[in-house]
Write a protein that holds these residues in place. Structure first.
Motif, PDB file in Angstrom:
ATOM      1  N   LYS A   1      33.430  28.698  24.623  1.00  0.00           N
ATOM      2  CA  LYS A   1      34.358  27.589  24.846  1.00  0.00           C
ATOM      3  C   LYS A   1      35.602  27.750  23.997  1.00  0.00           C
ATOM      4  N   GLY A   2      36.752  27.522  24.632  1.00  0.00           N
ATOM      5  CA  GLY A   2      38.015  27.647  23.923  1.00  0.00           C
ATOM      6  C   GLY A   2      38.553  29.068  23.869  1.00  0.00           C
ATOM      7  N   ARG A   3      37.741  30.051  24.243  1.00  0.00           N
ATOM      8  CA  ARG A   3      38.185  31.448  24.225  1.00  0.00           C
ATOM      9  C   ARG A   3      38.225  32.058  25.627  1.00  0.00           C
ATOM     10  N   PHE A   4      37.283  31.664  26.465  1.00  0.00           N
ATOM     11  CA  PHE A   4      37.183  32.218  27.823  1.00  0.00           C
ATOM     12  C   PHE A   4      37.598  31.166  28.845  1.00  0.00           C
ATOM     13  N   THR A   5      38.185  31.635  29.951  1.00  0.00           N
ATOM     14  CA  THR A   5      38.557  30.748  31.046  1.00  0.00           C
ATOM     15  C   THR A   5      38.130  31.368  32.369  1.00  0.00           C
ATOM     16  N   ILE A   6      37.390  30.610  33.156  1.00  0.00           N
ATOM     17  CA  ILE A   6      37.002  31.055  34.487  1.00  0.00           C
ATOM     18  C   ILE A   6      37.941  30.413  35.501  1.00  0.00           C
ATOM     19  N   SER A   7      38.322  31.197  36.507  1.00  0.00           N
ATOM     20  CA  SER A   7      39.183  30.687  37.565  1.00  0.00           C
ATOM     21  C   SER A   7      38.857  31.431  38.855  1.00  0.00           C
ATOM     22  N   ARG A   8      39.388  30.935  39.965  1.00  0.00           N
ATOM     23  CA  ARG A   8      39.147  31.606  41.237  1.00  0.00           C
ATOM     24  C   ARG A   8      40.348  31.461  42.145  1.00  0.00           C
ATOM     25  N   ASP A   9      40.471  32.430  43.047  1.00  0.00           N
ATOM     26  CA  ASP A   9      41.498  32.420  44.073  1.00  0.00           C
ATOM     27  C   ASP A   9      40.783  32.649  45.397  1.00  0.00           C
ATOM     28  N   ASN A  10      40.548  31.572  46.131  1.00  0.00           N
ATOM     29  CA  ASN A  10      39.779  31.709  47.372  1.00  0.00           C
ATOM     30  C   ASN A  10      40.533  32.495  48.441  1.00  0.00           C
TER      31      ASN A  10
ATOM     32  N   LYS B   1      42.042  35.167  47.897  1.00  0.00           N
ATOM     33  CA  LYS B   1      41.803  36.576  47.573  1.00  0.00           C
ATOM     34  C   LYS B   1      40.317  36.891  47.419  1.00  0.00           C
ATOM     35  N   ASN B   2      39.469  35.897  47.664  1.00  0.00           N
ATOM     36  CA  ASN B   2      38.022  36.108  47.500  1.00  0.00           C
ATOM     37  C   ASN B   2      37.689  36.662  46.119  1.00  0.00           C
ATOM     38  N   THR B   3      38.317  36.128  45.097  1.00  0.00           N
ATOM     39  CA  THR B   3      38.167  36.692  43.755  1.00  0.00           C
ATOM     40  C   THR B   3      37.979  35.579  42.722  1.00  0.00           C
ATOM     41  N   VAL B   4      37.093  35.852  41.782  1.00  0.00           N
ATOM     42  CA  VAL B   4      36.919  34.987  40.626  1.00  0.00           C
ATOM     43  C   VAL B   4      37.258  35.799  39.381  1.00  0.00           C
ATOM     44  N   TYR B   5      37.816  35.132  38.387  1.00  0.00           N
ATOM     45  CA  TYR B   5      38.283  35.811  37.181  1.00  0.00           C
ATOM     46  C   TYR B   5      37.612  35.236  35.940  1.00  0.00           C
ATOM     47  N   LEU B   6      37.571  36.066  34.910  1.00  0.00           N
ATOM     48  CA  LEU B   6      37.155  35.587  33.594  1.00  0.00           C
ATOM     49  C   LEU B   6      38.162  36.130  32.585  1.00  0.00           C
ATOM     50  N   GLN B   7      39.018  35.236  32.102  1.00  0.00           N
ATOM     51  CA  GLN B   7      39.977  35.607  31.065  1.00  0.00           C
ATOM     52  C   GLN B   7      39.303  35.430  29.720  1.00  0.00           C
TER      53      GLN B   7
ATOM     54  N   ALA C   1      38.409  43.717  18.229  1.00  0.00           N
ATOM     55  CA  ALA C   1      38.179  42.298  17.944  1.00  0.00           C
ATOM     56  C   ALA C   1      39.518  41.569  17.867  1.00  0.00           C
ATOM     57  N   GLY C   2      39.537  40.385  18.465  1.00  0.00           N
ATOM     58  CA  GLY C   2      40.767  39.610  18.530  1.00  0.00           C
ATOM     59  C   GLY C   2      41.587  39.858  19.780  1.00  0.00           C
ATOM     60  N   GLY C   3      41.233  40.893  20.524  1.00  0.00           N
ATOM     61  CA  GLY C   3      41.967  41.241  21.736  1.00  0.00           C
ATOM     62  C   GLY C   3      41.520  40.438  22.939  1.00  0.00           C
ATOM     63  N   SER C   4      42.083  40.817  24.090  1.00  0.00           N
ATOM     64  CA  SER C   4      41.818  40.099  25.342  1.00  0.00           C
ATOM     65  C   SER C   4      41.480  41.073  26.464  1.00  0.00           C
ATOM     66  N   LEU C   5      40.710  40.569  27.415  1.00  0.00           N
ATOM     67  CA  LEU C   5      40.415  41.282  28.656  1.00  0.00           C
ATOM     68  C   LEU C   5      40.336  40.261  29.775  1.00  0.00           C
ATOM     69  N   ARG C   6      40.636  40.698  30.981  1.00  0.00           N
ATOM     70  CA  ARG C   6      40.426  39.854  32.145  1.00  0.00           C
ATOM     71  C   ARG C   6      39.516  40.583  33.119  1.00  0.00           C
ATOM     72  N   LEU C   7      38.373  39.980  33.375  1.00  0.00           N
ATOM     73  CA  LEU C   7      37.447  40.512  34.352  1.00  0.00           C
ATOM     74  C   LEU C   7      37.742  39.906  35.720  1.00  0.00           C
ATOM     75  N   SER C   8      37.535  40.713  36.737  1.00  0.00           N
ATOM     76  CA  SER C   8      37.684  40.253  38.112  1.00  0.00           C
ATOM     77  C   SER C   8      36.386  40.485  38.860  1.00  0.00           C
ATOM     78  N   CYS C   9      36.139  39.611  39.816  1.00  0.00           N
ATOM     79  CA  CYS C   9      34.969  39.748  40.680  1.00  0.00           C
ATOM     80  C   CYS C   9      35.448  39.515  42.107  1.00  0.00           C
ATOM     81  N   ALA C  10      35.537  40.602  42.847  1.00  0.00           N
ATOM     82  CA  ALA C  10      35.973  40.530  44.237  1.00  0.00           C
ATOM     83  C   ALA C  10      34.743  40.453  45.131  1.00  0.00           C
ATOM     84  N   ALA C  11      34.705  39.465  45.990  1.00  0.00           N
ATOM     85  CA  ALA C  11      33.524  39.246  46.822  1.00  0.00           C
ATOM     86  C   ALA C  11      33.872  39.424  48.286  1.00  0.00           C
ATOM     87  N   SER C  12      33.162  40.310  48.931  1.00  0.00           N
ATOM     88  CA  SER C  12      33.353  40.492  50.368  1.00  0.00           C
ATOM     89  C   SER C  12      32.709  39.334  51.114  1.00  0.00           C
ATOM     90  N   GLY C  13      33.130  39.107  52.352  1.00  0.00           N
ATOM     91  CA  GLY C  13      32.538  38.032  53.145  1.00  0.00           C
ATOM     92  C   GLY C  13      33.520  36.908  53.393  1.00  0.00           C
TER      93      GLY C  13
END
Length: 124
Positions: A65-74, A76-82, A14-26
């Motif tokens: 809200k205020g804890r998570f941030t969604i972003s994308r890099d087109n 790299k075909n990737t979306v992130y969740l910090q 608890a209190g820590g951080s993770l970054r999820l990635s979603c790589a999409a083919s296509g």
């Protein structure tokens, strides 16, 4: 059609951080709105965050809200969740979802392409 593959889940205190990635083919990734949902044991899958095809608009569930941030890099075909300031109640399987649209949606039934999910466990 894109096919999302999630990664980056794991066990964190608890209190820590993770970054999820979603790589999409296509080759049409930049035409898709992307979203993150999560499902805890015994609960329904719920909306977490969404982002439009160009990253211009983002939406978040009130609980993140205020804890998570969604972003994308087109490029790299990737979306992130910090995910910061994680809480035990954030524990769930996190899913990446996609829909070919210029609009933004936050309901599970609005998305027709799903990844397999990645487990996030937050210990107290």
């Amino acid at each position: 059609q894109v096919q999302p593959v999630e990664s980056g889940g794991g066990l964190v205190q608890a209190g820590g951080s993770l970054r999820l990635s979603c790589a999409a083919s296509g080759r049409t990734f930049s035409s898709y709105a992307m979203a993150w949902f999560r499902q805890a044991p015994g609960k329904e899958r719920e909306f977490v965050a969404a982002i439009t095809w160009n990253g211009g608009t983002r939406r978040y569930a009130d609980s993140v809200k205020g804890r998570f941030t969604i972003s994308r890099d087109n490029a790299k075909n990737t979306v992130y969740l910090q995910m910061n300031s994680l809480k035990p109640e954030d524990t769930a399987v996190y899913y990446c979802a996609a829909r070919a649209t210029m609009a933004l949606y936050i309901h599970r039934t609005d998305y027709n392409v799903w990844g397999q999910g990645t487990q996030v466990t937050v210990s107290s």
